[in-house]
Design an enzyme around this catalytic site. Structure first.
Site, PDB file in Angstrom:
ATOM      1  N   ARG A  96      18.007   9.103   5.423  1.00  0.00           N
ATOM      2  CA  ARG A  96      16.595   9.446   5.728  1.00  0.00           C
ATOM      3  C   ARG A  96      15.800   8.160   5.558  1.00  0.00           C
ATOM      4  O   ARG A  96      15.525   7.799   4.640  1.00  0.00           O
ATOM      5  CB  ARG A  96      16.267  10.708   5.054  1.00  0.00           C
ATOM      6  CG  ARG A  96      14.680  11.046   5.569  1.00  0.00           C
ATOM      7  CD  ARG A  96      13.897  12.244   4.742  1.00  0.00           C
ATOM      8  NE  ARG A  96      12.680  12.212   5.058  1.00  0.00           N
ATOM      9  CZ  ARG A  96      11.616  12.593   4.293  1.00  0.00           C
ATOM     10  NH1 ARG A  96      11.769  12.857   2.964  1.00  0.00           N
ATOM     11  NH2 ARG A  96      10.420  12.730   4.651  1.00  0.00           N
ATOM     12  N   HIS A 141       5.202   8.969   8.054  1.00  0.00           N
ATOM     13  CA  HIS A 141       5.224   9.150   6.151  1.00  0.00           C
ATOM     14  C   HIS A 141       4.117   8.262   5.809  1.00  0.00           C
ATOM     15  O   HIS A 141       4.135   7.300   5.244  1.00  0.00           O
ATOM     16  CB  HIS A 141       6.567   8.390   5.627  1.00  0.00           C
ATOM     17  CG  HIS A 141       7.047   8.804   4.452  1.00  0.00           C
ATOM     18  ND1 HIS A 141       8.250   9.558   4.097  1.00  0.00           N
ATOM     19  CD2 HIS A 141       6.542   8.821   3.509  1.00  0.00           C
ATOM     20  CE1 HIS A 141       8.211   9.839   3.052  1.00  0.00           C
ATOM     21  NE2 HIS A 141       7.468   9.341   2.306  1.00  0.00           N
ATOM     22  N   GLU A 187       4.955  15.560   4.057  1.00  0.00           N
ATOM     23  CA  GLU A 187       4.144  16.097   3.211  1.00  0.00           C
ATOM     24  C   GLU A 187       2.718  16.117   3.658  1.00  0.00           C
ATOM     25  O   GLU A 187       1.945  15.296   3.005  1.00  0.00           O
ATOM     26  CB  GLU A 187       4.288  15.321   1.987  1.00  0.00           C
ATOM     27  CG  GLU A 187       5.677  15.207   1.333  1.00  0.00           C
ATOM     28  CD  GLU A 187       5.549  14.699  -0.416  1.00  0.00           C
ATOM     29  OE1 GLU A 187       4.643  14.269  -0.549  1.00  0.00           O
ATOM     30  OE2 GLU A 187       6.761  14.859  -0.767  1.00  0.00           O
ATOM     31  N   ASN A 327      10.250  19.131   0.430  1.00  0.00           N
ATOM     32  CA  ASN A 327      10.451  18.332  -0.671  1.00  0.00           C
ATOM     33  C   ASN A 327       9.734  18.699  -2.157  1.00  0.00           C
ATOM     34  O   ASN A 327       8.868  19.430  -2.077  1.00  0.00           O
ATOM     35  CB  ASN A 327       9.299  17.043  -0.307  1.00  0.00           C
ATOM     36  CG  ASN A 327       9.807  16.157   0.622  1.00  0.00           C
ATOM     37  OD1 ASN A 327      10.921  16.144   1.006  1.00  0.00           O
ATOM     38  ND2 ASN A 327       8.960  15.043   0.924  1.00  0.00           N
ATOM     39  N   TYR A 329      10.081  18.265  -6.683  1.00  0.00           N
ATOM     40  CA  TYR A 329      10.351  17.375  -7.835  1.00  0.00           C
ATOM     41  C   TYR A 329      10.130  18.244  -9.091  1.00  0.00           C
ATOM     42  O   TYR A 329      11.072  17.919 -10.085  1.00  0.00           O
ATOM     43  CB  TYR A 329       9.241  16.347  -7.825  1.00  0.00           C
ATOM     44  CG  TYR A 329       9.547  15.043  -6.831  1.00  0.00           C
ATOM     45  CD1 TYR A 329      10.492  13.969  -6.979  1.00  0.00           C
ATOM     46  CD2 TYR A 329       8.947  15.272  -5.499  1.00  0.00           C
ATOM     47  CE1 TYR A 329      10.981  13.297  -5.948  1.00  0.00           C
ATOM     48  CE2 TYR A 329       9.504  14.348  -4.440  1.00  0.00           C
ATOM     49  CZ  TYR A 329      10.344  13.313  -4.671  1.00  0.00           C
ATOM     50  OH  TYR A 329      10.777  12.455  -3.631  1.00  0.00           O
ATOM     51  N   GLU A 396      13.941  16.014  -0.031  1.00  0.00           N
ATOM     52  CA  GLU A 396      13.570  14.766  -1.069  1.00  0.00           C
ATOM     53  C   GLU A 396      13.415  15.947  -2.503  1.00  0.00           C
ATOM     54  O   GLU A 396      13.023  16.673  -2.953  1.00  0.00           O
ATOM     55  CB  GLU A 396      12.100  14.450  -1.305  1.00  0.00           C
ATOM     56  CG  GLU A 396      11.755  13.234  -0.249  1.00  0.00           C
ATOM     57  CD  GLU A 396      10.498  12.604  -0.346  1.00  0.00           C
ATOM     58  OE1 GLU A 396       9.803  12.520  -1.389  1.00  0.00           O
ATOM     59  OE2 GLU A 396       9.996  12.177   0.892  1.00  0.00           O
TER      60      GLU A 396
HETATM   61  C1  BGC Z   1       6.764  11.265  -1.201  1.00  0.00           C
HETATM   62  C2  BGC Z   1       7.619   9.904  -1.482  1.00  0.00           C
HETATM   63  C3  BGC Z   1       7.330   9.254  -2.993  1.00  0.00           C
HETATM   64  C4  BGC Z   1       8.090  10.512  -3.647  1.00  0.00           C
HETATM   65  C5  BGC Z   1       8.165  10.072  -5.198  1.00  0.00           C
HETATM   66  C6  BGC Z   1       6.988  12.083  -2.194  1.00  0.00           C
HETATM   67  O1  BGC Z   1       5.835  12.735  -2.701  1.00  0.00           O
HETATM   68  O2  BGC Z   1       7.273  11.750  -0.010  1.00  0.00           O
HETATM   69  O3  BGC Z   1       6.985   8.935  -0.505  1.00  0.00           O
HETATM   70  O4  BGC Z   1       7.957   8.116  -3.050  1.00  0.00           O
HETATM   71  O5  BGC Z   1       7.204  11.660  -3.601  1.00  0.00           O
HETATM   72  O6  BGC Z   1       6.793   9.807  -5.806  1.00  0.00           O
END
Ligand code: BGC
Length: 493
Positions: A96, A141, A187, A327, A329, A396
């Site tokens: 990607r 992006h 995002e 995405n 985290y 992501e």
């Molecule tokens: C973004 C990336 C960023 C990643 C880690 C995401 O919010 O799409 O560009 O590097 O987080 O921080």
């Protein structure tokens, strides 16, 4: 530092007993991601125009943790063949990447096309093809051409949506034979809430609770226009797929009380739903419409700060997806709380909940980041229950740390446990998850984090003019997962 060491010990000591031991489904695809402004560098080379991020970092270095800019980054503009070789060595299905709008159209408009920029991506796609790797391509992006910000007010102006759609058409024309997985915008929440609300990200406009919603409307329209162009002009001959990537944390209710459950649902609707609802269901989420209208009235505004979509626009936007791109985290806990007092308008005040992280959750680099693998599973189930049985692509997921150590056991723990929760979601909860893209293949320029937070399975030496890449321990681990299609030593069907 002490906190960091404790977290590593915790992770290493954790048991493998909970890891799902089923094989990945045979058609499950795995890849890695990155984005043009974070890795390419060559910020003004070969005719590339300035972006809002170039401008932001050069004008306000104090807003970037280490004062750096994306000028050279990981130098992938010159080293893309090496990057592709790394992806190949890991045996991955997808790479990607994003196309820098201002490398192709330096001013943002279609009147000047920059041939060296066009050639760069032509060569990159040829290299991927020669190595049998599928590109997954993001058209935006976060790197708005700076002239569009200066002349038009960027995403506060609906004309930017039309210009983006023209750029998208050009990319489909140029690259549509090679690219079958398109992402319009990455995002939108960060683009709008952070770029035009709190102003912590480029272009740094502070207009909390007003500009961010105007931006949201325009970004969603931009996505819908780009989707319809593909549908009307390219789908029949190119046969690709298009979606917008939406990011969200998982928000876990702090207790079983109805009030806490409602608070968690509310923040999910303001986070994912604000962008997802118009596309997957139609119009803004009702709770967002109601709360922003209510608070706007109390604040004395004649109309809601949330700009409405017309009936035609609702219809035009609804259904503009071929898959659901996510995405994700980390996770926050959420409590109901007192309604924030009426005063200065703001997105946070419109939501009015209390968020926190459990102290025993292992931390990542940033203060907002904890390692909470089960949050991903809960989120996947929520998406299925909220939007139906749509194919989900995780675009992501990855661990950010500040040490950059090569023996990155904490990253291995992260991938193993988050992927295990993906398998649980697929096999136990019936979630239609087809693809997992890890962030990231290599260290990069992390926006306002500069070069102080690391997410790469390959480290990059940013003080070396060659920007040498070296695999971390996680690169070997991830390669084995891809090869064995299994997260533990022995798997079952
Ligand atoms: C973004 C990336 C960023 C990643 C880690 C995401 O919010 O799409 O560009 O590097 O987080 O921080």
């Amino acid at each position: 530092m002490i906190k960091y060491i404790v977290s590593v010990l915790f992770l290493v000591a954790s048991s493998l007993a909970d890891i799902n031991s089923r094989y990945f489904p045979s058609n499950f695809k795995i890849g890695v991601a990155n984005a043009a402004p974070q890795i390419e560098g060559a910020w003004n080379e070969d005719g590339k125009g300035e972006t809002v991020w170039d401008h932001f970092a050069h004008t306000y270095p104090e807003k970037i943790v280490d004062g750096t800019g994306p000028d050279v980054a990981s130098d992938s503009y010159h080293k893309y063949k090496e990057d592709v070789a790394m992806v190949k060595a890991m045996g991955l299905d997808y790479y990607r990447l994003s196309i820098a709008w201002s490398r192709i159209l330096p001013t943002g408009y279609t009147d000047q096309v920059n041939q060296p920029g066009v050639d760069y991506y032509t060569n990159l796609f040829a290299e991927l093809k020669a190595n049998n790797i599928e590109p997954m391509v993001t058209l935006y992006h976060w790197d708005l051409p700076q002239p569009l910000e200066e002349e038009l007010g960027g995403w506060l102006n609906e004309q930017t949506a039309d210009l983006f759609a023209e750029f998208a058409r050009l990319c489909y024309q140029l690259y549509g034979d090679d690219v079958k997985m398109w992402i319009t915008i990455n995002e939108p929440k960060q683009v709008c809430q952070s770029g035009y609300g709190t102003g912590i990200l480029a272009p740094g406009i502070v207009s909390d609770g007003i500009g961010d919603y105007v931006c949201a409307r325009n970004v969603i329209l931009a996505h819908a226009k780009a989707y319809h162009i593909y549908d009307d002009e390219f789908r029949a001959t190119q046969g690709g797929r298009v979606a917008m990537v939406i990011d969200t944390l998982w928000f876990e209710p702090g207790s079983d009380s109805e009030a806490d459950k409602e608070a968690a649902e509310r923040i999910l609707q303001f986070s994912f739903g604000l962008y997802g609802n118009p596309i997957y269901i139609g119009d803004w989420p009702q709770v967002v419409i109601d709360r922003v209208a209510m608070r706007s009235t109390q604040e004395g505004y004649a109309q809601s700060r949330l700009p409405a979509f017309s009936a035609e626009e609702i219809d035009y936007i609804k259904g503009t997806y071929d898959y659901l791109a996510l995405n994700h985290y980390t996770t926050h806990m959420v409590n109901a709380t007192e309604e924030t007092a009426i005063g200065t308008p703001g997105y946070g005040a419109d939501i009015s909940v209390r968020e926190w992280q459990q102290p025993d959750w292992p931390p990542g680099a940033a203060s907002w980041f904890s390692v909470v693998p089960w949050g991903l599973r809960n989120l996947l189930v929520w998406l299925k229950n909220t939007y139906g049985d749509i194919e989900i692509v995780i675009t992501e997921n990855g661990l950010s740390d500040t040490s950059g150590i090569m023996e990155d056991d904490h990253r291995i723990y992260y991938f193993q446990n988050y992927l295990s929760n993906c398998l649980d979601a697929i096999y136990e909860d019936g979630v239609n998850l087809s693809t997992y893209i890890a962030w990231s293949i290599l260290d990069d320029w992390e926006w306002t984090g500069g070069f102080t937070s690391f997410l790469g399975m390959y480290s990059v030496n940013f003080t070396d003019p060659e920007r040498t890449r070296t695999p971390r321990k996680s690169a070997t681990f991830f390669t084995d997962i891809v090869k064995n299609r299994c997260l533990v030593d022995t798997c079952t069907e």
